[in-house]
Scaffold this active site. Structure first.
Site, PDB file in Angstrom:
ATOM      1  N   ALA A 171      46.315  69.803   4.034  1.00 35.25           N
ATOM      2  CA  ALA A 171      45.267  68.979   4.668  1.00 35.25           C
ATOM      3  C   ALA A 171      43.924  69.682   4.529  1.00 35.25           C
ATOM      4  O   ALA A 171      43.169  69.796   5.486  1.00 35.25           O
ATOM      5  CB  ALA A 171      45.608  68.728   6.133  1.00 35.25           C
ATOM      6  N   GLY A 172      43.638  70.170   3.331  1.00 37.87           N
ATOM      7  CA  GLY A 172      42.322  70.739   3.039  1.00 37.87           C
ATOM      8  C   GLY A 172      41.381  69.620   2.622  1.00 37.87           C
ATOM      9  O   GLY A 172      41.670  68.427   2.823  1.00 37.87           O
ATOM     10  N   VAL A 173      40.251  70.000   2.035  1.00 40.29           N
ATOM     11  CA  VAL A 173      39.224  69.011   1.682  1.00 40.29           C
ATOM     12  C   VAL A 173      39.800  67.954   0.733  1.00 40.29           C
ATOM     13  O   VAL A 173      39.644  66.744   0.965  1.00 40.29           O
ATOM     14  CB  VAL A 173      38.017  69.726   1.022  1.00 40.29           C
ATOM     15  CG1 VAL A 173      36.984  68.714   0.585  1.00 40.29           C
ATOM     16  CG2 VAL A 173      37.415  70.755   1.978  1.00 40.29           C
ATOM     17  N   ILE A 174      40.482  68.387  -0.317  1.00 41.01           N
ATOM     18  CA  ILE A 174      40.970  67.454  -1.337  1.00 41.01           C
ATOM     19  C   ILE A 174      42.074  66.557  -0.771  1.00 41.01           C
ATOM     20  O   ILE A 174      42.059  65.328  -0.951  1.00 41.01           O
ATOM     21  CB  ILE A 174      41.443  68.230  -2.591  1.00 41.01           C
ATOM     22  CG1 ILE A 174      40.226  68.910  -3.253  1.00 41.01           C
ATOM     23  CG2 ILE A 174      42.172  67.324  -3.578  1.00 41.01           C
ATOM     24  CD1 ILE A 174      40.559  69.828  -4.413  1.00 41.01           C
TER      25      ILE A 174
ATOM     26  N   VAL B 188      55.838  73.231   3.660  1.00 43.48           N
ATOM     27  CA  VAL B 188      56.742  72.563   2.724  1.00 43.48           C
ATOM     28  C   VAL B 188      57.437  73.608   1.871  1.00 43.48           C
ATOM     29  O   VAL B 188      56.804  74.526   1.337  1.00 43.48           O
ATOM     30  CB  VAL B 188      55.966  71.579   1.826  1.00 43.48           C
ATOM     31  CG1 VAL B 188      56.884  70.982   0.773  1.00 43.48           C
ATOM     32  CG2 VAL B 188      55.332  70.487   2.675  1.00 43.48           C
TER      33      VAL B 188
ATOM     34  N   ALA C 152      30.857  72.337  -6.498  1.00 39.30           N
ATOM     35  CA  ALA C 152      30.118  72.084  -7.740  1.00 39.30           C
ATOM     36  C   ALA C 152      28.675  72.585  -7.660  1.00 39.30           C
ATOM     37  O   ALA C 152      28.167  73.195  -8.601  1.00 39.30           O
ATOM     38  CB  ALA C 152      30.134  70.587  -8.037  1.00 39.30           C
TER      39      ALA C 152
ATOM     40  N   HIS D 167      11.746  56.956  12.840  1.00 40.98           N
ATOM     41  CA  HIS D 167      12.543  56.149  13.760  1.00 40.98           C
ATOM     42  C   HIS D 167      12.675  54.725  13.225  1.00 40.98           C
ATOM     43  O   HIS D 167      11.671  54.157  12.800  1.00 40.98           O
ATOM     44  CB  HIS D 167      11.874  56.098  15.134  1.00 40.98           C
ATOM     45  CG  HIS D 167      12.577  55.161  16.066  1.00 40.98           C
ATOM     46  ND1 HIS D 167      13.764  55.493  16.670  1.00 40.98           N
ATOM     47  CD2 HIS D 167      12.275  53.901  16.468  1.00 40.98           C
ATOM     48  CE1 HIS D 167      14.165  54.473  17.417  1.00 40.98           C
ATOM     49  NE2 HIS D 167      13.288  53.487  17.316  1.00 40.98           N
TER      50      HIS D 167
HETATM   51  P1  FAD Z   1      35.127  73.301 -13.794  1.00 38.30           P
HETATM   52  O1  FAD Z   1      34.452  72.089 -13.326  1.00 38.30           O
HETATM   53  O2  FAD Z   1      36.584  73.464 -13.480  1.00 38.30           O
HETATM   54  O3  FAD Z   1      34.896  73.351 -15.373  1.00 38.30           O
HETATM   55  C1  FAD Z   1      35.466  74.326 -16.181  1.00 38.30           C
HETATM   56  C2  FAD Z   1      35.504  73.804 -17.600  1.00 38.30           C
HETATM   57  O4  FAD Z   1      35.861  74.872 -18.466  1.00 38.30           O
HETATM   58  C3  FAD Z   1      36.554  72.720 -17.832  1.00 38.30           C
HETATM   59  O5  FAD Z   1      36.015  71.698 -18.619  1.00 38.30           O
HETATM   60  C4  FAD Z   1      37.680  73.456 -18.561  1.00 38.30           C
HETATM   61  O6  FAD Z   1      38.442  72.599 -19.397  1.00 38.30           O
HETATM   62  C5  FAD Z   1      36.857  74.436 -19.385  1.00 38.30           C
HETATM   63  N1  FAD Z   1      37.593  75.634 -19.821  1.00 38.30           N
HETATM   64  C6  FAD Z   1      38.431  76.415 -19.105  1.00 38.30           C
HETATM   65  N2  FAD Z   1      38.863  77.456 -19.851  1.00 38.30           N
HETATM   66  C7  FAD Z   1      38.277  77.315 -21.066  1.00 38.30           C
HETATM   67  C8  FAD Z   1      38.313  78.076 -22.264  1.00 38.30           C
HETATM   68  N3  FAD Z   1      39.023  79.195 -22.355  1.00 38.30           N
HETATM   69  N4  FAD Z   1      37.597  77.620 -23.315  1.00 38.30           N
HETATM   70  C9  FAD Z   1      36.847  76.482 -23.242  1.00 38.30           C
HETATM   71  N5  FAD Z   1      36.771  75.739 -22.133  1.00 38.30           N
HETATM   72  C10 FAD Z   1      37.474  76.163 -21.061  1.00 38.30           C
HETATM   73  N6  FAD Z   1      33.013  69.976  -5.265  1.00 38.30           N
HETATM   74  C11 FAD Z   1      31.895  69.551  -4.639  1.00 38.30           C
HETATM   75  O7  FAD Z   1      30.920  70.296  -4.559  1.00 38.30           O
HETATM   76  N7  FAD Z   1      31.822  68.284  -4.095  1.00 38.30           N
HETATM   77  C12 FAD Z   1      32.863  67.431  -4.151  1.00 38.30           C
HETATM   78  O8  FAD Z   1      32.761  66.305  -3.656  1.00 38.30           O
HETATM   79  C13 FAD Z   1      34.051  67.855  -4.798  1.00 38.30           C
HETATM   80  N8  FAD Z   1      35.120  67.028  -4.884  1.00 38.30           N
HETATM   81  C14 FAD Z   1      36.226  67.438  -5.559  1.00 38.30           C
HETATM   82  C15 FAD Z   1      37.308  66.566  -5.634  1.00 38.30           C
HETATM   83  C16 FAD Z   1      38.460  66.939  -6.307  1.00 38.30           C
HETATM   84  C17 FAD Z   1      39.624  65.978  -6.390  1.00 38.30           C
HETATM   85  C18 FAD Z   1      38.514  68.222  -6.947  1.00 38.30           C
HETATM   86  C19 FAD Z   1      39.738  68.636  -7.724  1.00 38.30           C
HETATM   87  C20 FAD Z   1      37.450  69.093  -6.869  1.00 38.30           C
HETATM   88  C21 FAD Z   1      36.294  68.725  -6.163  1.00 38.30           C
HETATM   89  N9  FAD Z   1      35.198  69.576  -6.036  1.00 38.30           N
HETATM   90  C22 FAD Z   1      34.089  69.166  -5.358  1.00 38.30           C
HETATM   91  C23 FAD Z   1      35.206  70.935  -6.612  1.00 38.30           C
HETATM   92  C24 FAD Z   1      34.431  70.962  -7.922  1.00 38.30           C
HETATM   93  O9  FAD Z   1      34.998  70.030  -8.812  1.00 38.30           O
HETATM   94  C25 FAD Z   1      34.456  72.367  -8.519  1.00 38.30           C
HETATM   95  O10 FAD Z   1      33.979  73.293  -7.561  1.00 38.30           O
HETATM   96  C26 FAD Z   1      33.598  72.436  -9.765  1.00 38.30           C
HETATM   97  O11 FAD Z   1      34.044  71.534 -10.754  1.00 38.30           O
HETATM   98  C27 FAD Z   1      33.601  73.857 -10.329  1.00 38.30           C
HETATM   99  O12 FAD Z   1      32.790  73.895 -11.459  1.00 38.30           O
HETATM  100  P2  FAD Z   1      33.012  74.962 -12.621  1.00 38.30           P
HETATM  101  O13 FAD Z   1      31.929  74.697 -13.621  1.00 38.30           O
HETATM  102  O14 FAD Z   1      33.126  76.316 -12.059  1.00 38.30           O
HETATM  103  O15 FAD Z   1      34.433  74.636 -13.271  1.00 38.30           O
HETATM  104  P1  AMP Z   2      42.132  73.556   0.155  1.00 36.47           P
HETATM  105  O1  AMP Z   2      42.219  75.044  -0.150  1.00 36.47           O
HETATM  106  O2  AMP Z   2      40.944  73.160   0.996  1.00 36.47           O
HETATM  107  O3  AMP Z   2      42.305  72.705  -1.058  1.00 36.47           O
HETATM  108  O4  AMP Z   2      43.392  73.261   1.077  1.00 36.47           O
HETATM  109  C1  AMP Z   2      44.727  73.452   0.695  1.00 36.47           C
HETATM  110  C2  AMP Z   2      45.577  73.457   1.967  1.00 36.47           C
HETATM  111  O5  AMP Z   2      46.965  73.458   1.616  1.00 36.47           O
HETATM  112  C3  AMP Z   2      45.335  74.677   2.847  1.00 36.47           C
HETATM  113  O6  AMP Z   2      44.925  74.260   4.120  1.00 36.47           O
HETATM  114  C4  AMP Z   2      46.711  75.367   2.883  1.00 36.47           C
HETATM  115  O7  AMP Z   2      46.978  75.952   4.131  1.00 36.47           O
HETATM  116  C5  AMP Z   2      47.686  74.221   2.592  1.00 36.47           C
HETATM  117  N1  AMP Z   2      48.987  74.657   2.063  1.00 36.47           N
HETATM  118  C6  AMP Z   2      49.231  75.642   1.155  1.00 36.47           C
HETATM  119  N2  AMP Z   2      50.567  75.771   0.897  1.00 36.47           N
HETATM  120  C7  AMP Z   2      51.213  74.844   1.666  1.00 36.47           C
HETATM  121  C8  AMP Z   2      52.594  74.459   1.868  1.00 36.47           C
HETATM  122  N3  AMP Z   2      53.609  75.048   1.211  1.00 36.47           N
HETATM  123  N4  AMP Z   2      52.882  73.456   2.756  1.00 36.47           N
HETATM  124  C9  AMP Z   2      51.868  72.835   3.420  1.00 36.47           C
HETATM  125  N5  AMP Z   2      50.557  73.155   3.283  1.00 36.47           N
HETATM  126  C10 AMP Z   2      50.207  74.138   2.414  1.00 36.47           C
END
Ligand code: FAD
Ligand code: AMP
Length: 475
Positions: A191-194, A247, A330, A454
Site C-alpha cells: 500500500a505504497g504510492v504506486i 504476503v 521524476a 478569493h
Molecule cells: P527511468 O524513468 O526508469 O528511466 C531509465 C531509462 O534508462 C529507461 O528508459 C531504461 O530502459 C533505460 N536504461 C536502463 N538501463 C539501460 C542501459 N544499460 N542502457 C540503455 N538504457 C538503459 N514519479 C513522480 O514524480 N510522479 C508520479 O506521479 C509518478 N508516478 C509513477 C507511477 C508508476 C506506476 C511508477 C512505476 C512510477 C511513478 N513515478 C512517479 C516514479 C518515476 O517514474 C521515476 O521516479 C522516474 O521515472 C525515474 O526517472 P529516471 O530517469 O531515474 O529513470
Molecule cells: P513503495 O515503496 O511506496 O512502492 O511501497 C511498497 C510497499 O510494499 C511498502 O509499503 C512495503 O512495506 C510493502 N511490501 C513490501 N513487501 C511486502 C509483502 N511481502 N507483503 C505486503 N507488503 C509488502
C-alpha cells in the site's frame, strides 16, 4: 573508430532526457543512449515515467475519477446522467495516445537541442582519458567514447519470490496500467504510492480492491495525521486496506489467484482475487551497466554511490534519478539531470534534497514537503502547527471536494516553515507554494501577510499559516 562526445548519457527517463536537453542547451556534444521498447517493439524515449509510470497512471486516474464523478457526484449539481458505463478500451487508447505524443515529443526536443539519440543497451567497457561505452541491440553493437558520463538507468519493479508474475493474473505496475477489463476482485500487495494509485483507478471503475501491506502502519512515509485521515477516507471509499499483512505466497490458477499472508496477529490468512498487482517497491537498475568493469562503486542495495552533486567515485561520471539515493520521483531525477549537466559545463548546479515535493494522486490528493511532525518530535525540534480544513473554504465547497486539510509546521524559535502537509483537492498543485516557501526560508508570518486570491484553494494554505499563531480567520 568510435564516435566521440563530450557527454554520454545512459538512460532517457526524466533524469537522462532532461540532462541531455540541458547539455545540448549548454553547447555540449551529447549522446543519449536508451534501450526502452514499447509493446509494439519500437524504441520509446521517456523511461518509466512516460511509458509506464507518472503519465499513463495520471491519465487513468483522471478517466476513472471522471467515471466516478459522473456516477456519484454530478447529481449534486442537478446534472442527471443515466446509463453511465466505462469503455476500458477507449480509456486505454486515450492513455496510449497521451504516452505516444509525449515520448515522440522527446525525439523532437533532442533534435532541437542537437542531442544524438542512440537506441540500445549501454555498458561501460573501459575507462582511460575517456570512457568507452558499448551500445548493443538485437545482436548488433557499436561503441562511443565520451569525456563525461551521466548514468540515469532508473529502477525496476521489485519482485516477490513467492508471487512470481505470470503477466496475466499476477502483474506488476506495468501490467496494472494495461488491464483490458475491470477485474471483479483485485488484490494489491503493497500500500505504497504506486499500490494506492493503481488500486484507486480500478476501485473507481468497480473492482473490489484489497491492499495487503506488510508494515503495521498505513503510509508511514507521510505525516501521521495525514496518513490517518487518508486511511479513513480511502476505507470509506471502499478500499480494503489490511496493514501488518505480509504476503508469503500467491498461486495463480486458470482464472483466479490465491494469496497467502500472515496477518497482524501472526495468523495465516488467504485472499482470493481475479487479478493481483505486486507493488512492493522498486530497485535500482544497475545490473547490466558494466559498473564492475570500470570500478563504478555501488552500495549494498545496488544504488550507485554519489555525493550531494551526484558525482560518483569515478572522475567525470555522474549518476542521477532512481539509480541513486533519495526519493524515486521524476522531478527529483530531472533536477539532478540539470545539475549534472551544469556542473559538466563548468557552472554551479545544485539540488536541495530537503525541499523535494511528494505527491500521491489519490482522491483526495496527498502532498507534502519538508519535515513531518514525527520527524520534528524525534529530532527534539520545538515547533508550532497551523491547520485549516478544506471544508471551510469557498472554492473547495463549490468544487464539492471538502475532505482534508493543510498543515503548516514552523520552527518555534524562528517561525521558519519546516514542513507542509496537504490532503485535499489539487494538493499536487497547492504544494508548489509550500516548496517556494521552504526554498526561500519563509516564515509562517511571511505567508500570512501575502494576499491570496478569493475564492481559491490557496486560501486554505494562507489560513493554515495564520493558524500557526492562532489567528486563522474563518474558523
Ligand atoms: P527511468 O524513468 O526508469 O528511466 C531509465 C531509462 O534508462 C529507461 O528508459 C531504461 O530502459 C533505460 N536504461 C536502463 N538501463 C539501460 C542501459 N544499460 N542502457 C540503455 N538504457 C538503459 N514519479 C513522480 O514524480 N510522479 C508520479 O506521479 C509518478 N508516478 C509513477 C507511477 C508508476 C506506476 C511508477 C512505476 C512510477 C511513478 N513515478 C512517479 C516514479 C518515476 O517514474 C521515476 O521516479 C522516474 O521515472 C525515474 O526517472 P529516471 O530517469 O531515474 O529513470
Ligand atoms: P513503495 O515503496 O511506496 O512502492 O511501497 C511498497 C510497499 O510494499 C511498502 O509499503 C512495503 O512495506 C510493502 N511490501 C513490501 N513487501 C511486502 C509483502 N511481502 N507483503 C505486503 N507488503 C509488502
Amino acid at each position: 573508430m568510435a564516435r566521440s562526445f563530450d557527454v554520454a548519457i545512459i538512460g532517457a527517463g526524466p533524469g537522462g532526457y532532461v540532462a541531455a536537453i540541458r547539455c545540448g542547451q549548454l553547447g555540449l556534444n551529447t549522446v543519449c543512449i536508451d534501450d526502452w521498447k514499447n509493446e509494439k517493439g519500437k524504441p520509446s524515449l521517456g523511461g518509466t515515467c512516460l511509458n509506464v509510470g507518472c503519465i499513463p497512471s495520471k491519465a487513468l486516474l483522471e478517466s476513472s475519477e471522471n467515471y466516478q464523478r459522473a456516477r456519484h457526484k454530478f447529481f449534486e449539481h442537478g446534472v442527471n446522467v443515466h446509463g453511465v458505463d466505462i469503455d476500458v478500451g477507449v480509456m486505454q487508447a486515450r492513455k496510449n495516445k497521451i504516452v505516444e505524443s509525449f515520448t515522440g515529443g522527446i525525439d523532437l526536443l533532442f533534435k532541437k537541442n542537437k542531442v544524438i539519440s542512440m537506441h540500445g543497451k549501454g555498458r561501460f567497457v573501459s575507462a582511460n582519458e575517456t570512457y568507452r561505452i558499448e551500445i548493443s541491440d538485437d545482436g548488433k553493437s557499436e561503441n562511443v567514447e565520451a569525456r563525461h558520463v551521466i548514468v540515469a538507468t532508473g529502477s525496476l519493479p521489485r519482485q516477490l519470490p513467492g508471487a512470481p508474475l505470470d503477466r496475466k493474473l499476477v502483474v506488476d505496475s506495468v501490467g496494472a496500467l494495461a488491464f483490458t477489463e475491470v477485474p471483479r476482485r483485485l488484490g494489491v500487495i503493497g500500500a505504497g504510492v504506486i499500490g494506492l494509485e493503481l488500486g484507486s483507478v480500478w476501485r473507481r471503475l468497480g473492482s473490489e480492491v484489497t491492499l495487503l501491506e506488510a508494515l503495521p502502519d498505513f503510509l508511514p512515509v507521510a505525516d501521521e495525521q495525514v496518513a490517518k485521515e487518508a486511511q479513513k477516507i480511502f476505507t470509506k471509499q471502499g478500499l480494503d486496506i489490511r496493514t501488518g499483512a505480509t504476503v508469503t505466497l500467491a498461486k495463480a490458477g486458470k482464472k483466479r489467484v490465491t494469496v497467502e499472508y500472515e496477518d497482524n496477529k501472526g495468523a495465516q490468512q488467504a485472499l482470493e482475487c481475479d487479478k493481483l498487482i505486486v507493488a512492493i517497491g522498486r530497485f535500482p537498475n544497475t545490473a547490466a551497466l558494466g559498473a564492475e568493469t570500470v570500478g563504478l562503486r555501488l552500495d549494498s542495495r545496488g544504488y550507485i554511490e554519489v555525493d550531494a552533486r551526484c558525482r560518483s567515485n569515478l572522475p567525470n561520471v555522474f549518476a542521477i534519478g532512481d539509480v541513486v539515493r533519495g526519493p524515486m520521483l521524476a522531478h527529483k531525477a530531472s533536477e539532478e539531470g540539470v545539475m549534472a549537466a551544469e556542473i559538466i559545463a563548468g557552472q554551479a548546479g545544485q539540488v536541495n534534497l530537503e525541499a523535494i515535493p511528494w505527491v500521491i494522486y489519490t482522491s483526495p490528493e496527498i502532498a507534502w514537503v519538508g519535515e513531518t511532525e514525527q520527524q520534528l518530535k524525534n529530532a527534539g525540534v520545538a515547533y508550532h502547527a497551523g491547520q485549516f480544513p478544506f471544508l471551510a473554504n469557498g472554492r473547495a465547497r463549490s468544487l464539492g471536494e471538502t475532505s482534508g486539510f493543510v498543515k503548516i509546521l514552523a520552527d518555534a524559535k524562528t517561525d521558519r516553515i519546516v514542513g507542509v502537509h496537504i490532503i485535499g483537492p489539487y494538493a499536487s498543485e497547492m504544494i508548489a507554494e509550500a516548496v517556494v516557501a521552504l526554498e526561500f526560508s519563509a516564515s509562517s508570518e511571511d505567508i500570512a501577510r501575502i494576499v491570496h486570491a478569493h475564492p481559491s484553494l490557496s486560501e486554505v494554505f494562507h489560513e493554515a499559516a495564520l493558524g500557526v499563531t492562532k489567528r486563522a480567520l474563518h474558523i
